[in-house]
Design a protein around this motif. Structure first.
Motif, short mmCIF file in Angstrom:
data_model
loop_
_atom_site.label_atom_id
_atom_site.label_comp_id
_atom_site.label_asym_id
_atom_site.label_seq_id
_atom_site.Cartn_x
_atom_site.Cartn_y
_atom_site.Cartn_z
N ALA A 82 -5.71 18.17 37.79
CA ALA A 82 -6.02 16.76 37.56
C ALA A 82 -5.55 16.29 36.19
O ALA A 82 -5.15 15.15 36.02
CB ALA A 82 -7.53 16.53 37.69
N ARG A 83 -5.58 17.17 35.16
CA ARG A 83 -5.23 16.72 33.83
C ARG A 83 -3.73 16.63 33.61
O ARG A 83 -3.27 16.15 32.59
CB ARG A 83 -5.85 17.65 32.78
CG ARG A 83 -5.31 19.07 32.83
CD ARG A 83 -6.06 19.96 31.84
NE ARG A 83 -5.57 21.31 31.92
CZ ARG A 83 -4.55 21.79 31.23
NH1 ARG A 83 -3.90 21.00 30.40
NH2 ARG A 83 -4.17 23.03 31.37
N ASN A 84 -2.95 17.12 34.54
CA ASN A 84 -1.51 17.16 34.37
C ASN A 84 -0.84 16.10 35.23
O ASN A 84 -1.07 16.03 36.42
CB ASN A 84 -0.99 18.54 34.76
CG ASN A 84 0.44 18.74 34.36
OD1 ASN A 84 1.23 17.80 34.36
ND2 ASN A 84 0.79 19.96 34.03
N LEU A 85 0.01 15.27 34.65
CA LEU A 85 0.63 14.18 35.39
C LEU A 85 2.06 14.49 35.82
O LEU A 85 2.79 13.59 36.21
CB LEU A 85 0.61 12.91 34.54
CG LEU A 85 -0.79 12.40 34.20
CD1 LEU A 85 -0.69 11.16 33.33
CD2 LEU A 85 -1.58 12.09 35.45
N LYS A 86 2.47 15.76 35.76
CA LYS A 86 3.85 16.10 36.12
C LYS A 86 4.17 15.69 37.55
O LYS A 86 5.31 15.37 37.85
CB LYS A 86 4.11 17.59 35.94
CG LYS A 86 4.48 17.97 34.54
CD LYS A 86 5.00 19.38 34.50
CE LYS A 86 5.50 19.71 33.11
NZ LYS A 86 6.09 21.02 33.06
N HIS A 116 11.06 20.86 46.01
CA HIS A 116 11.11 20.74 44.56
C HIS A 116 10.03 21.64 44.00
O HIS A 116 8.88 21.62 44.46
CB HIS A 116 10.87 19.29 44.15
CG HIS A 116 10.99 19.07 42.68
ND1 HIS A 116 12.21 18.91 42.06
CD2 HIS A 116 10.06 19.03 41.71
CE1 HIS A 116 12.02 18.76 40.77
NE2 HIS A 116 10.71 18.82 40.53
N ILE A 117 10.37 22.46 42.99
CA ILE A 117 9.41 23.37 42.37
C ILE A 117 9.39 23.09 40.87
O ILE A 117 10.43 23.06 40.23
CB ILE A 117 9.78 24.85 42.64
CG1 ILE A 117 9.78 25.13 44.13
CG2 ILE A 117 8.80 25.78 41.91
CD1 ILE A 117 10.29 26.51 44.51
N GLU A 118 8.19 22.90 40.35
CA GLU A 118 7.97 22.73 38.91
C GLU A 118 7.11 23.89 38.44
O GLU A 118 6.25 24.37 39.18
CB GLU A 118 7.21 21.43 38.63
CG GLU A 118 8.00 20.17 38.81
CD GLU A 118 8.78 19.79 37.57
OE1 GLU A 118 8.38 20.17 36.45
OE2 GLU A 118 9.80 19.12 37.74
N PHE A 119 7.31 24.33 37.21
CA PHE A 119 6.48 25.38 36.64
C PHE A 119 5.56 24.77 35.59
O PHE A 119 5.96 23.90 34.83
CB PHE A 119 7.34 26.48 36.02
CG PHE A 119 8.09 27.26 37.05
CD1 PHE A 119 7.50 28.33 37.71
CD2 PHE A 119 9.39 26.92 37.39
CE1 PHE A 119 8.19 29.04 38.68
CE2 PHE A 119 10.08 27.62 38.36
CZ PHE A 119 9.48 28.68 39.00
N ASP A 120 4.33 25.26 35.55
CA ASP A 120 3.34 24.76 34.60
C ASP A 120 2.32 25.86 34.35
O ASP A 120 2.44 26.97 34.89
CB ASP A 120 2.67 23.51 35.19
CG ASP A 120 2.08 22.61 34.12
OD1 ASP A 120 2.06 23.00 32.93
OD2 ASP A 120 1.64 21.50 34.46
N LEU A 121 1.31 25.55 33.56
CA LEU A 121 0.21 26.47 33.30
C LEU A 121 -1.05 25.92 33.94
O LEU A 121 -1.28 24.71 33.94
CB LEU A 121 -0.01 26.64 31.79
CG LEU A 121 1.16 27.22 31.00
CD1 LEU A 121 0.84 27.20 29.51
CD2 LEU A 121 1.49 28.63 31.46
N ASP A 122 -1.89 26.81 34.50
CA ASP A 122 -3.16 26.35 35.04
C ASP A 122 -4.19 26.26 33.92
O ASP A 122 -3.86 26.46 32.74
CB ASP A 122 -3.62 27.25 36.19
CG ASP A 122 -3.96 28.67 35.75
OD1 ASP A 122 -3.98 28.95 34.53
OD2 ASP A 122 -4.22 29.51 36.63
N ASP A 123 -5.43 25.98 34.26
CA ASP A 123 -6.48 25.81 33.24
C ASP A 123 -6.75 27.08 32.44
O ASP A 123 -7.21 27.02 31.31
CB ASP A 123 -7.78 25.33 33.90
CG ASP A 123 -7.66 23.92 34.43
OD1 ASP A 123 -6.81 23.16 33.91
OD2 ASP A 123 -8.40 23.58 35.37
N GLU A 124 -6.47 28.25 33.03
CA GLU A 124 -6.67 29.51 32.32
C GLU A 124 -5.44 29.93 31.52
O GLU A 124 -5.44 30.99 30.90
CB GLU A 124 -7.03 30.63 33.31
CG GLU A 124 -8.41 30.49 33.93
CD GLU A 124 -8.37 29.60 35.18
OE1 GLU A 124 -7.43 29.71 35.98
OE2 GLU A 124 -9.29 28.79 35.32
N GLY A 125 -4.38 29.15 31.57
CA GLY A 125 -3.16 29.48 30.83
C GLY A 125 -2.21 30.38 31.59
O GLY A 125 -1.23 30.87 31.03
N SER A 126 -2.46 30.60 32.88
CA SER A 126 -1.57 31.41 33.72
C SER A 126 -0.45 30.55 34.28
O SER A 126 -0.66 29.36 34.56
CB SER A 126 -2.34 32.04 34.88
OG SER A 126 -3.36 32.88 34.40
#
Length: 183
Positions: A82-86, A116-126
């Motif tokens: 929810a906190r990420n607007l990507k 389409h694939i985007e990479f990001d971090l989850d809430d735990e930083g993984s």
């Protein structure tokens, strides 16, 4: 020091995604049999030690117009984080792409798919891959006037324990398919 394990986890996740794509490509034609191709892609991910999270899937029957595409991509799909607007940017990229001549085929062919694939971090930083998959085909009941659009949106996270248990198998399968892929 912590950057190396994090980078290694991202490499492992990327390898699992590549393996899943190659295995699905060997089984199904993504453009002509997109739904089964995507099911195989997901199954391969899970077999490799990837956890699928917050999956959203929706199918729509529609008369193909630009207005329908605008409605589809106007944000009805919730983002895995929810906190990420990507994901808003991904949707706008796809909308922009649909206006390009090479992707306009999506509106005029009997079958088409886009991932389409985007990479990001989850809430735990993984590390997490955010996958958006769209498959478009003629509606079997009204093939000349209606299309069926299948949308999939999910997160994919490496389950480190499950991946490590099968790492050698994943590496062998990926190497074998990469060798074939280079022919």
């Amino acid at each position: 020091m912590p950057a190396k394990p994090a980078a290694h986890a991202l490499d492992d996740l990327h390898a699992c995604l590549r393996l899943a794509q190659l295995e699905a490509n060997q089984t199904y034609d993504r453009q002509q049999d997109g739904q089964r191709w995507f099911s195989r892609f997901l199954r391969s991910l899970e077999d490799s030690g990837v956890e699928l999270v917050q999956r959203t899937a929706k199918s729509l029957d529609y008369v193909p117009t630009d207005a329908v595409f605008q409605d589809v991509f106007s944000g009805w799909i919730p983002a895995p984080q929810a906190r990420n607007l990507k994901f808003r940017r991904v949707a706008s990229d796809i909308l922009h792409g649909l206006k390009q001549p090479d992707l306009a085929l999506l509106r005029s062919t009997s079958a088409s798919s886009h991932m389409h694939i985007e990479f990001d971090l989850d809430d735990e930083g993984s590390h997490m891959a955010i996958v958006f998959y769209l498959c478009c085909a003629t509606d079997p009941d009204s093939p000349r006037t209606h299309l069926r659009l299948h949308l999939h949106h999910l997160g994919a996270k490496l389950d480190a324990q499950a991946f490590e248990a099968g790492r050698s198998q994943v590496e062998k399968r990926l190497q074998a398919l990469c060798n074939v892929d280079q022919l």
